[in-house]
Design a protein around this motif. Structure first.
Motif, PDB file in Angstrom:
ATOM      1  N   GLU A  46      14.809  33.117  96.178  1.00 22.88           N
ATOM      2  CA  GLU A  46      15.265  31.897  97.321  1.00 22.88           C
ATOM      3  C   GLU A  46      16.171  30.857  96.584  1.00 22.88           C
ATOM      4  OE1 GLU A  46      13.553  29.397 100.936  1.00 22.88           O
ATOM      5  OE2 GLU A  46      12.231  29.902  99.316  1.00 22.88           O
ATOM      6  N   PHE A  47      17.383  30.692  97.018  1.00 19.74           N
ATOM      7  CA  PHE A  47      18.059  29.502  96.672  1.00 19.74           C
ATOM      8  C   PHE A  47      17.417  28.040  97.202  1.00 19.74           C
ATOM      9  CE2 PHE A  47      21.795  26.870  95.846  1.00 19.74           C
ATOM     10  CZ  PHE A  47      21.892  25.824  96.803  1.00 19.74           C
ATOM     11  N   VAL A  48      17.277  27.008  96.330  1.00 19.47           N
ATOM     12  CA  VAL A  48      16.533  25.979  96.623  1.00 19.47           C
ATOM     13  C   VAL A  48      17.779  24.853  96.751  1.00 19.47           C
ATOM     14  CG1 VAL A  48      14.979  24.142  95.778  1.00 19.47           C
ATOM     15  CG2 VAL A  48      14.306  26.609  95.683  1.00 19.47           C
ATOM     16  N   SER A  49      18.544  24.761  95.499  1.00 21.54           N
ATOM     17  CA  SER A  49      19.448  23.713  95.231  1.00 21.54           C
ATOM     18  C   SER A  49      20.699  24.010  94.399  1.00 21.54           C
ATOM     19  CB  SER A  49      18.708  22.447  95.105  1.00 21.54           C
ATOM     20  OG  SER A  49      19.533  21.369  94.904  1.00 21.54           O
ATOM     21  N   SER A  50      21.583  23.482  94.422  1.00 21.89           N
ATOM     22  CA  SER A  50      22.732  23.461  93.515  1.00 21.89           C
ATOM     23  C   SER A  50      23.473  22.222  93.182  1.00 21.89           C
ATOM     24  CB  SER A  50      23.625  24.642  93.734  1.00 21.89           C
ATOM     25  OG  SER A  50      24.442  24.394  94.743  1.00 21.89           O
ATOM     26  N   ILE A  51      23.954  22.093  91.954  1.00 24.49           N
ATOM     27  CA  ILE A  51      24.632  20.754  91.751  1.00 24.49           C
ATOM     28  C   ILE A  51      26.045  21.118  91.187  1.00 24.49           C
ATOM     29  CG2 ILE A  51      23.451  20.401  89.431  1.00 24.49           C
ATOM     30  CD1 ILE A  51      23.598  17.159  90.379  1.00 24.49           C
ATOM     31  N   THR A  52      26.986  20.420  91.493  1.00 20.70           N
ATOM     32  CA  THR A  52      28.384  20.939  91.043  1.00 20.70           C
ATOM     33  C   THR A  52      28.448  20.524  89.584  1.00 20.70           C
ATOM     34  OG1 THR A  52      29.422  18.659  92.052  1.00 20.70           O
ATOM     35  CG2 THR A  52      29.432  20.853  93.499  1.00 20.70           C
ATOM     36  N   TRP A  53      29.670  20.647  89.147  1.00 20.58           N
ATOM     37  CA  TRP A  53      29.836  20.551  87.684  1.00 20.58           C
ATOM     38  C   TRP A  53      29.807  19.291  87.052  1.00 20.58           C
ATOM     39  CZ3 TRP A  53      32.834  22.826  91.350  1.00 20.58           C
ATOM     40  CH2 TRP A  53      32.951  24.305  91.315  1.00 20.58           C
ATOM     41  N   SER A  54      30.300  18.049  87.820  1.00 22.17           N
ATOM     42  CA  SER A  54      30.224  16.715  87.453  1.00 22.17           C
ATOM     43  C   SER A  54      29.152  16.120  87.886  1.00 22.17           C
ATOM     44  CB  SER A  54      31.351  16.100  88.002  1.00 22.17           C
ATOM     45  OG  SER A  54      31.360  16.002  89.319  1.00 22.17           O
ATOM     46  N   GLY A  55      28.316  16.839  88.947  1.00 20.75           N
ATOM     47  CA  GLY A  55      27.210  16.386  89.554  1.00 20.75           C
ATOM     48  C   GLY A  55      27.401  15.444  90.723  1.00 20.75           C
ATOM     49  N   ALA A  56      28.738  15.601  91.233  1.00 19.95           N
ATOM     50  CA  ALA A  56      29.038  14.677  92.265  1.00 19.95           C
ATOM     51  C   ALA A  56      28.388  15.269  93.743  1.00 19.95           C
ATOM     52  CB  ALA A  56      30.592  14.919  92.452  1.00 19.95           C
ATOM     53  N   THR A  57      28.207  16.488  93.863  1.00 16.88           N
ATOM     54  CA  THR A  57      27.472  16.903  95.001  1.00 16.88           C
ATOM     55  C   THR A  57      26.671  17.934  94.818  1.00 16.88           C
ATOM     56  OG1 THR A  57      30.054  16.852  95.949  1.00 16.88           O
ATOM     57  CG2 THR A  57      28.307  18.366  97.284  1.00 16.88           C
ATOM     58  N   SER A  58      25.357  17.864  95.850  1.00 13.98           N
ATOM     59  CA  SER A  58      24.604  18.571  95.643  1.00 13.98           C
ATOM     60  C   SER A  58      24.074  19.352  97.008  1.00 13.98           C
ATOM     61  CB  SER A  58      23.280  17.939  95.308  1.00 13.98           C
ATOM     62  OG  SER A  58      23.291  17.469  93.910  1.00 13.98           O
ATOM     63  N   TYR A  59      23.650  20.712  96.834  1.00 14.89           N
ATOM     64  CA  TYR A  59      23.431  21.207  98.145  1.00 14.89           C
ATOM     65  C   TYR A  59      21.919  21.859  98.263  1.00 14.89           C
ATOM     66  CZ  TYR A  59      28.506  21.722  97.959  1.00 14.89           C
ATOM     67  OH  TYR A  59      29.858  21.351  97.988  1.00 14.89           O
ATOM     68  N   TYR A  60      21.367  21.810  99.401  1.00 14.58           N
ATOM     69  CA  TYR A  60      19.764  22.042  99.628  1.00 14.58           C
ATOM     70  C   TYR A  60      19.708  23.163 100.597  1.00 14.58           C
ATOM     71  CZ  TYR A  60      19.926  17.833  96.764  1.00 14.58           C
ATOM     72  OH  TYR A  60      19.828  16.809  95.841  1.00 14.58           O
ATOM     73  N   ALA A  61      18.578  24.012 100.272  1.00 13.46           N
ATOM     74  CA  ALA A  61      18.101  24.675 101.243  1.00 13.46           C
ATOM     75  C   ALA A  61      17.464  23.976 102.599  1.00 13.46           C
ATOM     76  CB  ALA A  61      17.050  25.825 101.002  1.00 13.46           C
ATOM     77  N   ASP A  62      17.423  24.465 103.669  1.00 16.93           N
ATOM     78  CA  ASP A  62      16.882  23.708 104.899  1.00 16.93           C
ATOM     79  C   ASP A  62      15.382  23.492 104.474  1.00 16.93           C
ATOM     80  OD1 ASP A  62      19.002  25.221 107.410  1.00 16.93           O
ATOM     81  OD2 ASP A  62      19.339  23.467 106.124  1.00 16.93           O
ATOM     82  N   SER A  63      14.710  24.251 103.999  1.00 11.84           N
ATOM     83  CA  SER A  63      13.524  24.057 103.710  1.00 11.84           C
ATOM     84  C   SER A  63      13.145  22.950 102.626  1.00 11.84           C
ATOM     85  CB  SER A  63      12.683  25.437 103.326  1.00 11.84           C
ATOM     86  OG  SER A  63      13.635  25.797 101.795  1.00 11.84           O
ATOM     87  N   VAL A  64      13.880  22.442 101.954  1.00  9.46           N
ATOM     88  CA  VAL A  64      13.741  21.234 100.953  1.00  9.46           C
ATOM     89  C   VAL A  64      14.522  20.015 101.299  1.00  9.46           C
ATOM     90  CG1 VAL A  64      13.015  23.020  99.500  1.00  9.46           C
ATOM     91  CG2 VAL A  64      15.319  22.066  99.209  1.00  9.46           C
ATOM     92  N   LYS A  65      15.472  20.134 102.095  1.00 11.97           N
ATOM     93  CA  LYS A  65      16.418  19.108 102.402  1.00 11.97           C
ATOM     94  C   LYS A  65      15.515  17.728 102.891  1.00 11.97           C
ATOM     95  CE  LYS A  65      20.141  20.676 103.914  1.00 11.97           C
ATOM     96  NZ  LYS A  65      21.270  21.333 104.808  1.00 11.97           N
ATOM     97  N   GLY A  66      16.091  16.775 102.131  1.00  2.00           N
ATOM     98  CA  GLY A  66      14.935  15.382 102.418  1.00  2.00           C
ATOM     99  C   GLY A  66      13.858  15.163 101.563  1.00  2.00           C
ATOM    100  N   ARG A  67      13.204  16.469 100.996  1.00  2.00           N
ATOM    101  CA  ARG A  67      12.095  16.226 100.072  1.00  2.00           C
ATOM    102  C   ARG A  67      12.464  16.435  98.458  1.00  2.00           C
ATOM    103  NH1 ARG A  67       8.326  19.854 100.280  1.00  2.00           N
ATOM    104  NH2 ARG A  67       9.866  21.532 101.009  1.00  2.00           N
ATOM    105  N   PHE A  68      13.509  17.490  98.209  1.00  2.00           N
ATOM    106  CA  PHE A  68      13.869  17.453  96.981  1.00  2.00           C
ATOM    107  C   PHE A  68      15.478  16.811  96.637  1.00  2.00           C
ATOM    108  CE2 PHE A  68      11.578  21.863  96.353  1.00  2.00           C
ATOM    109  CZ  PHE A  68      10.436  21.183  96.813  1.00  2.00           C
ATOM    110  N   THR A  69      15.610  16.450  95.264  1.00  2.00           N
ATOM    111  CA  THR A  69      16.731  15.904  95.016  1.00  2.00           C
ATOM    112  C   THR A  69      17.162  16.519  93.744  1.00  2.00           C
ATOM    113  OG1 THR A  69      16.316  13.764  96.273  1.00  2.00           O
ATOM    114  CG2 THR A  69      17.926  13.608  94.457  1.00  2.00           C
ATOM    115  N   THR A  70      18.423  16.998  93.501  1.00  2.00           N
ATOM    116  CA  THR A  70      18.986  17.474  92.324  1.00  2.00           C
ATOM    117  C   THR A  70      19.995  16.569  91.503  1.00  2.00           C
ATOM    118  OG1 THR A  70      18.726  19.828  92.951  1.00  2.00           O
ATOM    119  CG2 THR A  70      20.109  19.360  91.131  1.00  2.00           C
ATOM    120  N   SER A  71      19.803  16.391  90.324  1.00  3.32           N
ATOM    121  CA  SER A  71      20.790  15.519  89.588  1.00  3.32           C
ATOM    122  C   SER A  71      21.006  16.189  88.099  1.00  3.32           C
ATOM    123  CB  SER A  71      19.848  14.093  89.237  1.00  3.32           C
ATOM    124  OG  SER A  71      18.832  14.070  88.647  1.00  3.32           O
TER     125      SER A  71
END
Length: 122
Positions: A46-71
């Protein structure tokens, strides 16, 4: 090609926090989108999160949004997944994966780590 190694998993209680790390080597780290993907026993990855090449943007699954942070820190070839307010349903093996393209499609990621187990007890 990039090699990935995850660390930081463990056994925690519901409501606790945990930070996973993903260390990259063997390639130009900033050329890759890095994703966190998890797999619970008997379930598909299951996809959880991803972060773009420079780290400018992160994406989250709805199930973890607001609880998980990718950097990420490209100077150290590291990506982190900060997990808070953990729930028993977050129990899974967590993988970091890399691809040159931005995608939420798990099977498209070309490079994978060996995974780190996260277990959340109630």
């Amino acid at each position: 090609q990039v090699k990935l190694v995850e660390s930081g998993g463990g056994l925690v209680q519901a409501g606790d926090s945990l930070r996973l790390s993903c260390a990259g080597s063997g390639g130009t780290f900033s050329n890759y989108v890095i994703a966190w993907i998890r797999q619970a026993p008997g379930k598909e990855r299951e996809f959880v999160s991803s972060i773009t090449w420079s780290g400018a943007t992160s994406y989250y699954a709805d199930s973890v949004k607001g609880r998980f942070t990718t950097s990420r820190d490209n100077s150290k070839n590291m990506v982190y997944l900060q997990m808070s307010s953990l729930k028993p349903e977050d129990t899974a093996k967590y993988y970091c994966a890399a691809d040159v393209s931005l995608t939420k499609t798990v099977l498209w990621y070309d490079y994978w780590g060996q995974g780190t187990q996260v277990t959340v007890s109630s």
